[in-house]
Structure formats: C-alpha cells, structure tokens
Scaffold this motif. Structure first.
Motif, mmCIF file in Angstrom:
data_model
loop_
_atom_site.group_PDB
_atom_site.id
_atom_site.type_symbol
_atom_site.label_atom_id
_atom_site.label_comp_id
_atom_site.label_asym_id
_atom_site.label_seq_id
_atom_site.Cartn_x
_atom_site.Cartn_y
_atom_site.Cartn_z
ATOM 1 N N SER A 59 43.154 22.217 38.697
ATOM 2 C CA SER A 59 44.564 22.262 38.288
ATOM 3 C C SER A 59 45.485 22.634 39.441
ATOM 4 N N GLY A 60 44.938 22.695 40.642
ATOM 5 C CA GLY A 60 45.756 23.034 41.801
ATOM 6 C C GLY A 60 46.372 24.415 41.706
ATOM 7 N N GLY A 61 45.726 25.306 40.989
ATOM 8 C CA GLY A 61 46.238 26.662 40.832
ATOM 9 C C GLY A 61 47.194 26.824 39.678
ATOM 10 N N TYR A 62 47.451 25.739 38.921
ATOM 11 C CA TYR A 62 48.328 25.842 37.750
ATOM 12 C C TYR A 62 47.748 26.842 36.759
ATOM 13 N N LEU A 63 46.436 26.755 36.531
ATOM 14 C CA LEU A 63 45.708 27.788 35.813
ATOM 15 C C LEU A 63 44.875 28.542 36.829
ATOM 16 N N ARG A 64 44.930 29.862 36.773
ATOM 17 C CA ARG A 64 44.218 30.672 37.770
ATOM 18 C C ARG A 64 43.039 31.385 37.127
ATOM 19 N N SER A 65 41.928 31.380 37.839
ATOM 20 C CA SER A 65 40.772 32.159 37.364
ATOM 21 C C SER A 65 41.081 33.632 37.598
ATOM 22 N N THR A 66 41.017 34.407 36.543
ATOM 23 C CA THR A 66 41.471 35.796 36.565
ATOM 24 C C THR A 66 40.318 36.746 36.831
ATOM 25 N N LEU A 67 40.588 37.730 37.670
ATOM 26 C CA LEU A 67 39.603 38.793 37.858
ATOM 27 C C LEU A 67 39.349 39.502 36.540
ATOM 28 N N HIS A 68 38.089 39.758 36.243
ATOM 29 C CA HIS A 68 37.737 40.536 35.053
ATOM 30 C C HIS A 68 36.473 41.334 35.335
ATOM 31 N N ARG A 69 36.222 42.309 34.492
ATOM 32 C CA ARG A 69 35.082 43.197 34.681
ATOM 33 C C ARG A 69 34.679 43.762 33.324
ATOM 34 N N VAL A 70 33.532 44.428 33.290
ATOM 35 C CA VAL A 70 33.089 45.139 32.095
ATOM 36 C C VAL A 70 32.938 46.616 32.468
ATOM 37 N N VAL A 71 33.584 47.484 31.697
ATOM 38 C CA VAL A 71 33.593 48.907 32.023
ATOM 39 C C VAL A 71 32.925 49.712 30.905
ATOM 40 N N PRO A 72 32.362 50.863 31.240
ATOM 41 C CA PRO A 72 31.759 51.723 30.199
ATOM 42 C C PRO A 72 32.832 52.394 29.372
ATOM 43 N N LYS A 73 32.515 52.638 28.110
ATOM 44 C CA LYS A 73 33.406 53.337 27.204
ATOM 45 C C LYS A 73 32.748 54.625 26.730
ATOM 46 N N ASN A 74 33.560 55.661 26.548
ATOM 47 C CA ASN A 74 33.060 56.948 26.079
ATOM 48 C C ASN A 74 32.527 56.812 24.653
ATOM 49 N N GLY A 128 35.467 61.314 39.984
ATOM 50 C CA GLY A 128 36.157 61.505 38.718
ATOM 51 C C GLY A 128 36.447 60.255 37.931
ATOM 52 N N TYR A 129 35.806 59.131 38.236
ATOM 53 C CA TYR A 129 36.034 57.934 37.437
ATOM 54 C C TYR A 129 34.702 57.239 37.166
ATOM 55 N N LEU A 130 34.709 56.347 36.172
ATOM 56 C CA LEU A 130 33.507 55.632 35.768
ATOM 57 C C LEU A 130 33.387 54.328 36.555
ATOM 58 N N ARG A 131 32.222 54.052 37.069
ATOM 59 C CA ARG A 131 31.986 52.783 37.769
ATOM 60 C C ARG A 131 31.773 51.671 36.758
ATOM 61 N N PRO A 132 32.247 50.453 37.046
ATOM 62 C CA PRO A 132 32.061 49.345 36.106
ATOM 63 C C PRO A 132 30.586 49.031 35.865
ATOM 64 N N LEU A 133 30.292 48.526 34.669
ATOM 65 C CA LEU A 133 28.951 48.021 34.384
ATOM 66 C C LEU A 133 28.752 46.675 35.072
ATOM 67 N N VAL A 134 29.792 45.857 35.084
ATOM 68 C CA VAL A 134 29.808 44.609 35.845
ATOM 69 C C VAL A 134 31.073 44.628 36.685
ATOM 70 N N ALA A 135 30.939 44.483 37.994
ATOM 71 C CA ALA A 135 32.078 44.609 38.904
ATOM 72 C C ALA A 135 33.070 43.471 38.704
ATOM 73 N N ALA A 136 34.286 43.671 39.200
ATOM 74 C CA ALA A 136 35.332 42.665 39.099
ATOM 75 C C ALA A 136 34.876 41.366 39.753
ATOM 76 N N HIS A 137 35.126 40.246 39.058
ATOM 77 C CA HIS A 137 34.677 38.940 39.551
ATOM 78 C C HIS A 137 35.443 37.836 38.838
ATOM 79 N N THR A 138 35.273 36.629 39.308
ATOM 80 C CA THR A 138 35.731 35.448 38.586
ATOM 81 C C THR A 138 34.512 34.607 38.251
ATOM 82 N N ASP A 139 34.657 33.702 37.271
ATOM 83 C CA ASP A 139 33.533 32.861 36.855
ATOM 84 C C ASP A 139 33.542 31.554 37.627
ATOM 85 N N VAL A 140 32.349 31.034 37.888
ATOM 86 C CA VAL A 140 32.211 29.865 38.751
ATOM 87 C C VAL A 140 32.559 28.566 38.038
ATOM 88 N N GLY A 141 32.247 28.444 36.759
ATOM 89 C CA GLY A 141 32.330 27.159 36.072
ATOM 90 C C GLY A 141 33.734 26.719 35.721
#
Length: 786
Positions: free
Chosen positions: A717-732, A645-658
C-alpha cells in the motif's frame, strides 16, 4: 551412591495409612473393592469422617526379563556386579587383545560399594559386604579369569586416605590409582579426559568399562568423556576422545521419568541429574540404555548393542528399564492443603519432610474459594478467603463488565456484508454494495489510524472457536511436556511445537531483546500437493515452474503422538485446530477483499499493487502460505517487577511479516496485547502503549477478532496502511484464582509463493516468496549479532 543410607524401605514401599482422625484401618477391602452386580453388598468399613490414603498396586511397565535378572552384589550396592558380569559375557573383548580395561571415577577405597572390585580383584572382598551366593572365584592373580580375560584399571578418588588404602590393594596388581577431584569443566586439567591422557596414556580409546559416581556433576563428566565441547548447545559431538564399550553412571533416583533435569555445570554443586537427561545425552553420543539399578544406569555403544544385545534387551525404553521407587510426589486438596506421597524423607540427610512446613496457606485460610455460602446466608464462613470468593461472584454479576463488553462489540466492524452477504434476503445488489462500501471504508480508516481493528459478523461458528481454544489450552497448558515435544520439528518456526524462550520477535524490527516467554504451535496448508520438504522441492525432477508454487512454508504438519497423549485427546486437538484453520483462512480472504476495496476507493493509484491481495474469489488459493500459530501465555518470572521497577514484555515489540494477522483470544488474565497509540506520526519510541480491549463474554455471541496490518500489506500500500508495533505484556494476577493462563489463535495470512508483488515506493516487481525471504533474512541478521 557410595555415601549410602538412601535405600530406606519406607521410601520404596510406602503403604502408610494417613488419617485426619485417630481412627485408621488396614482393611484391604478399602483399596481392593471390586464391582459387583449384587448392589448393596459392599459397605464403608470406617467412619465417614476418616481420610484414607493408601498405595494402590498399579501395573508396572518395568521389565524384569533383561539384564536385571542376573543382578547380584559382591561389593556393589544394588546388583551392579551381576549386571556387569553378564554384559561382559555377551560382549567379546577386543580382537587385538584378550585384556580388558576399566576406569572407576569416584572409586572410594576400591572396595566399598565398588563396581570394579569384582573385575580387578575378583572373588569376595572378605569384608562382609557380599550379599550373594553367586560369587566369582577369580584367577590365580586375583583377577577374573573367565575366558582367560585379564582386567586392568584406572581408579580415581579425591580423598587422600581412601587413595592410600586403594593403592595398597591395587598397586601390586598393576592398576593405576589417581588422587584427584575430577572437574566437570572440559578445559580443566582435572577433567576426566585430561586426567586419563596424563596418567594413563596407554589406555585404549575404546576401553571396556567406565563407572562414574561423583555424587552430583556426573552428567557433565559423562558429557566430557563423550567429547561434547563446552560451546555445544545442540548436543552435536566433537571428535570423541574416548568411546567406552559400557558406561555405568549414577543418576538422581528421586526424579520422575519424564523430567529432564541437568544440574548446573559447576564442580561444587551437588544436585544430580535425572535418568531422562542421562539418556538424552547418551543417545546423542551414540549409546543405548540397556539396564538400570536403583541409582545407576548402564549404557552400551550403539554398534555393540545392535550386534550383541538386541535379544537380551529387546525393549530399551526408559519405562521398560526403570521404575521410580524413591520419588516424592505432591498433590493438592481443594482447600489449598499440600500433601506428599511416596518417599517422605530427605534421603541423603536422613530427615523426615514436614508437610506442615510446606503449606502455602495457614490452616485458618484453607477453604475452597468457590464453595457456596450456607443455605439462607449471603456471607461466607468465617476464615474463608472472602476476597477471592467475591471476585468470582463479582466477575459474573458486575454490570460494568457487561456494559464494557457491549461497548467493545459495538466498536467492532461488522463484516457481514463481505462474509455473510447471502444472508441479506430481500436486499438488492445496490443495497449490498452500499453496505460493503461502508464496511470497507470503516475498516480501511481504522487500520490507517491504528494499524489494528476489531471485527465481528464474520459468520464464524462460536462452537468452532470455542473448540479450537479449548484444544489449544489442552495442548499448551494442560498436557505434559512430552506431549508437546512429540511435535518438535527441525523447522519449528514454521511447523509444530516451539517451547518457551526459543524465539525472538524483537529481531523482526531490528532490535535485540529477551526471547519470547510463550509456548507456540504452528500448522499450515496441508495437502498432497504442498506437504513436501524443502529437499523434495529442490529435486532436479521438479521444474522451475513447479518450484515457484512451493515455499518453505509448505511442509507436513506435526501433530501430537497418539501413544503419548492418547487417541481421544489427539483426535480432538487435530480436528478442532484443522476446522478452525480452514474456516479462518476463508474468512481472512473476505477481510482482505474488504481492505482492498477500501484502499482503492481512497487511492485508485494503488489498484495495481493492492489487487494481488483481493483476487481470490472467496477462497485463498490452494498453495497459500498462511500459518496458524497457537500461543500459550502463563504466569512466570516476568510477572514480577525487575530491579528497574517495571515488567518486561512476554513478547517484545515487533511487527508481523505477512499480509494481515487475524487473532482470537480467550479470557485468560495473565497477558494483554498492546499496540502503539498512533502509527501516523511514526514516533515509534515515544508514543504510548494502548491495550487492545476485547470482550470477555461467551464466544457464542458472534466472536470478535483482532485484525492487524502486516509488513507485506504495508509495503504493497506504499505506506497507506502501516504495520503497527505491538507486544504482549504480563498482567497482575495476584488476586485472580482461575482463568489465569491465556491462549491465543493467530492466523498469519500469506500469499502464494509465486504471487507477483509490485512495490509502489520502488516500482520493483518481486515474488512473495522472494520478498518474505529478504524480510526474514533481515531479522536473522539481527539474531546472529546477539
């Protein structure tokens, strides 16, 4: 195709006039009108209410000067006997023996539409099938005796009655007849290689001729004889058991030349595979396409082609050696009507295709959704899809949408103090410094809270952004797949085109998930100093100091082939993407300056580690490793809810390497970027997902970009700034009729390979290249476990 009946002339040469009224015309002037300097001499020959559909004679690339000019039929269906005879006039027999050997898979009774009868028996079959005056006479034992050559054969057929008839003909000639249904499963006792080893152990490994006609899984039988294993996914051949000199194989003649279609590997499925798929497999196995007939393709071993056939067949391209004459094409009218062109029959069922049964919309709803209402009216015509029309109008006139865009722009951080400081005329240095402090503090706080921020005031030209997005859409969504595949590279994670479902961003956080449902194209730093391959970098002639300047991210860029896409489109694409890349790299440097200033102002202890990202004096260094990735999202299977009953992400949750990522989106509706709602508590599995809202109005109004923190900056930054999980999801998008596909330009900012990183949490010093390799290695280990 021994089942016959699929060569209807109407399917090959359809010149039918289609009309929506009772009036039709056969006047050739309708199709062949030529330009004239004498205006007014040409008039419409039919009432203007009539629809015309006519086949235009277009220039064909098909060559008729090769082996096809020798085509004739003795027992074959479409000239194969003549092509085969000519091939073995040109190809000498084995040096150890004058005897030749053939294998016929799907031999029927050994006569009906046979490609081997003329070789094994010779002369006319005597049953009225012969269609040519050019008939070989055969030797005294019934076999072809050209150059005193004798043929021996193995014939395989599944039908017991046909095998009995075949044995009556071939047993006296000493040929082997096998009653078996060939399996396309390589480990089956019924696979072609296993049958030949069992029943014809004396058959030479490089026997002369193989004919495959099994009405379906021919591709997989072909793969089996070439020696490709069941586990092979990259067409890397194992030890080949047989290497026939010539292979004749059936393909599905209705499939377009640019379609690579391989039917499932299953003995009971009868789809057939495309000619392009056969050519791809043959090339991987060391064979060259040399000719085709209506149903069959001829392949010759590469070494023999180079030695004996280059003059006879100089152009081995698929376009020169085949022309689709039995294809069925579909096109759409503005009102939603679906029309067919070409062959309008189910060939093997001998049934006409009913266009009306194919319609997606009932006739009452077939209206152009954006047609203006009649003059003086505010409503649309009865029966028109008013919901879709109103959606299009509302998207323009809706005041709420305008207000939303203004609110989003207001929330975006103004980067002009860093990106356009020269425009602050009359302001002294103190005022500019104050504005920079305000900008850097706000940016740092936003990234600390969300890991994401919207920025504007970068000075980036709206037309540069617009051209880049248009170019990306042309390539990722509008171009044919061969255009994109002309940019495939061995290292597609760093350069060129990466097709859908070939990468997995979930691995970047140590998770296992579905592959990314997005097309990608990558470009990076390109100059004479850095555009060299990894092997070049490893040469002993390059010193250790020079090697430190290079990275695996320093590679030549791969661009679309001009001949495939056309010079105009290719040039526009390359120029637009390069201009955007160069401009955005400079803007990214200024954003990094602001981030660096903001962090140090809040925590001076981080100055030593963080300054590595803010010392570029307005431009990223020449050998930086920033990569621009074009991303194309479109409607697909993940836009439908699954069993849970739910939509799977187009791009799964991740953080960026750079270090940071800077993104620009168009207004496409089918995909949405989401981030975790908070990065402060690190509850990465429980926190809610939040849409990253972007304005939908024109880019000319100062483009708004998304900036998010990458893993490298997080560690620096020693964790002062944190790389945030993000994803791309389908929209109706069920109620949206345009601007569905979504395009994104993502700049993944990277440092110099030799830049020294000091990691505050460990005190360790490490180069950026070493850090990046370790980070990617962790993700690769996850993929290797799947």
């Amino acid at each position: 195709m021994k089942s016959g009946g699929a060569t209807d002339e109407n399917c090959r040469r359809d010149s039918t006039i289609m009309s929506t009224s009772a009036t039709t015309t056969s006047d050739p002037s309708v199709n062949n009108a030529t330009p004239s300097s004498d205006k007014g001499t040409w008039t419409l020959p039919i009432p203007d209410s009539t629809t015309i559909g006519r086949r235009k004679n277009c220039r064909s690339l098909r060559s008729r000067n090769g082996l096809i000019r020798y085509a004739f039929n003795n027992t074959s269906q479409n000239g194969e006997d003549g092509v085969i005879a000519r091939l073995f006039e040109l190809l000498p027999p084995s040096t150890t023996s004058s005897e030749r050997y053939c294998v016929d898979v799907g031999a029927w009774d050994g006569i009906h539409l046979s490609n081997t009868y003329s070789l094994l028996v010779g002369g006319s079959c005597g049953d009225g099938i012969n269609n040519s005056d050019e008939i070989s006479t055969g030797g005294p034992d019934g076999r072809s005796d050209d150059n005193n050559t004798k043929w021996s054969g193995v014939l395989i057929e599944a039908d017991e009655q046909r095998v009995r008839e075949m044995k009556n003909l071939h047993d006296p000639l000493g040929n082997i007849c096998i009653c078996a249904e060939v399996s396309c499963q390589p480990d089956s006792p019924q696979s072609l290689t296993n049958l030949l080893r069992k029943h014809a152990p004396e058959l030479p490994r490089d026997f002369d001729f193989l004919s495959i006609d099994v009405d379906g899984m021919d591709y997989w039988v072909f793969a089996n004889i070439l020696g490709f294993s069941a586990e092979s996914t990259s067409l890397e051949s194992s030890n080949t058991s047989f290497q026939p000199k010539v292979i004749c194989i059936e393909f599905n003649p209705t499939m377009p030349l640019d379609l690579i279609y391989v039917q499932p590997r299953h003995d009971s499925i009868r789809h057939g595979s495309s000619l392009s798929a056969m050519c791809e497999l043959a090339n991987a196995g060391g064979y060259t396409l040399v000719e085709t007939t209506l149903f069959n393709a001829f392949f010759v071993r590469n070494d023999l082609y180079q030695q004996y056939l280059t003059e006879e067949v100089p152009d081995t391209s698929i376009e020169a050696l085949h022309e689709i004459t039995m294809g069925t094409a579909m096109y759409q009218l503005y009102d939603g009507t679906i029309k067919l062109w070409g062959c309008k029959k189910l060939l093997w069922h001998r049934m006409s295709i009913d266009e009306e049964k194919m319609q997606m919309l009932p006739a009452s709803e077939r209206q152009f959704p954006f047609a203006p209402p009649p003059s003086g009216c505010d409503t649309v015509l009865p029966g028109a899809p008013t919901k879709l029309v109103n959606l299009a109008v509302d998207s323009i006139k809706d005041g709420a949408e305008i207000k939303r865009n203004e609110q989003i722009r207001e929330s975006a951080i103004d980067m002009s103090p860093y990106c356009q400081s020269g425009n602050f005329s009359g302001n002294d240095e103190k005022d500019i410094s104050a504005k920079k402090r305000e900008c850097s503090t706000r940016l740092s706080k936003m990234l600390q809270t969300d890991g994401f921020a919207l920025v504007r005031g970068t000075g980036m030209s709206g037309s540069v952004c617009d051209n880049a997005l248009k170019a990306a859409k042309l390539f990722l969504h509008d171009a044919e797949e061969p255009v994109r595949r002309s940019c495939l590279t061995k290292d597609r994670a760093r350069r060129g085109y990466s097709p859908m479902c070939t990468e997995n961003f979930a691995s970047l956080i140590g998770e296992q998930g579905p592959n990314d449902l997005v097309k990608k194209f990558r470009v990076g730093p390109e100059s004479s100093d850095v555009a060299r391959s990894d092997s070049d970098i490893g040469c002993s002639s390059i010193g250790a100091e020079a090697k430190s300047l290079f990275s695996s991210l320093h590679q030549p860029n791969a661009w679309p082939n001009d001949e495939i896409w056309g010079v105009e489109l290719s040039t526009f694409f390359r120029a637009s993407i390069c201009e955007y890349y160069e401009s955005m790299c400079n803007i990214a440097d200024r954003i990094l300056h602001a981030i660096c200033d903001g962090i140090i102002a809040e925590n001076s202890d981080l100055a030593r580690s963080i300054r590595v990202i803010g010392n570029f004096d307005g431009n990223l260094p020449k050998n930086h490793t920033s990569i621009l990735t074009l991303l194309g999202y479109q409607l697909g299977s993940r836009h439908k809810k699954g069993s849970k009953g739910y939509l799977r992400p187009l791009v799964a949750a991740h953080t960026d390497v750079g270090v940071i990522t800077v993104l620009l989106f168009d207004s496409g509706k089918c995909a949405s970027l989401q981030r975790k709602s908070s990065v402060l508590n690190d509850e990465r599995t429980n926190s809610e997902w939040v849409d990253v809202n972007l304005p939908t109005d024109s880019l000319d109004r100062d483009p708004v970009f998304v900036v998010n923190v990458g893993d490298c900056l997080s560690e620096l930054s020693g964790g002062y700034l944190r790389s945030t999980l993000h994803r791309v999801v389908p929209k109706n998008c069920h109620n949206i009729v345009r601007d569905v596909a979504r395009t994104c330009l993502a700049l993944f900012v990277g440092l110099e390979p030799s830049a020294t990183l000091t990691l505050p949490l460990t005190g360790e010093d490490i180069t950026y290249e070493e850090w990046r390799k370790m980070r990617i290695a962790r993700a690769t280990a996850v993929l290797n476990r799947t």
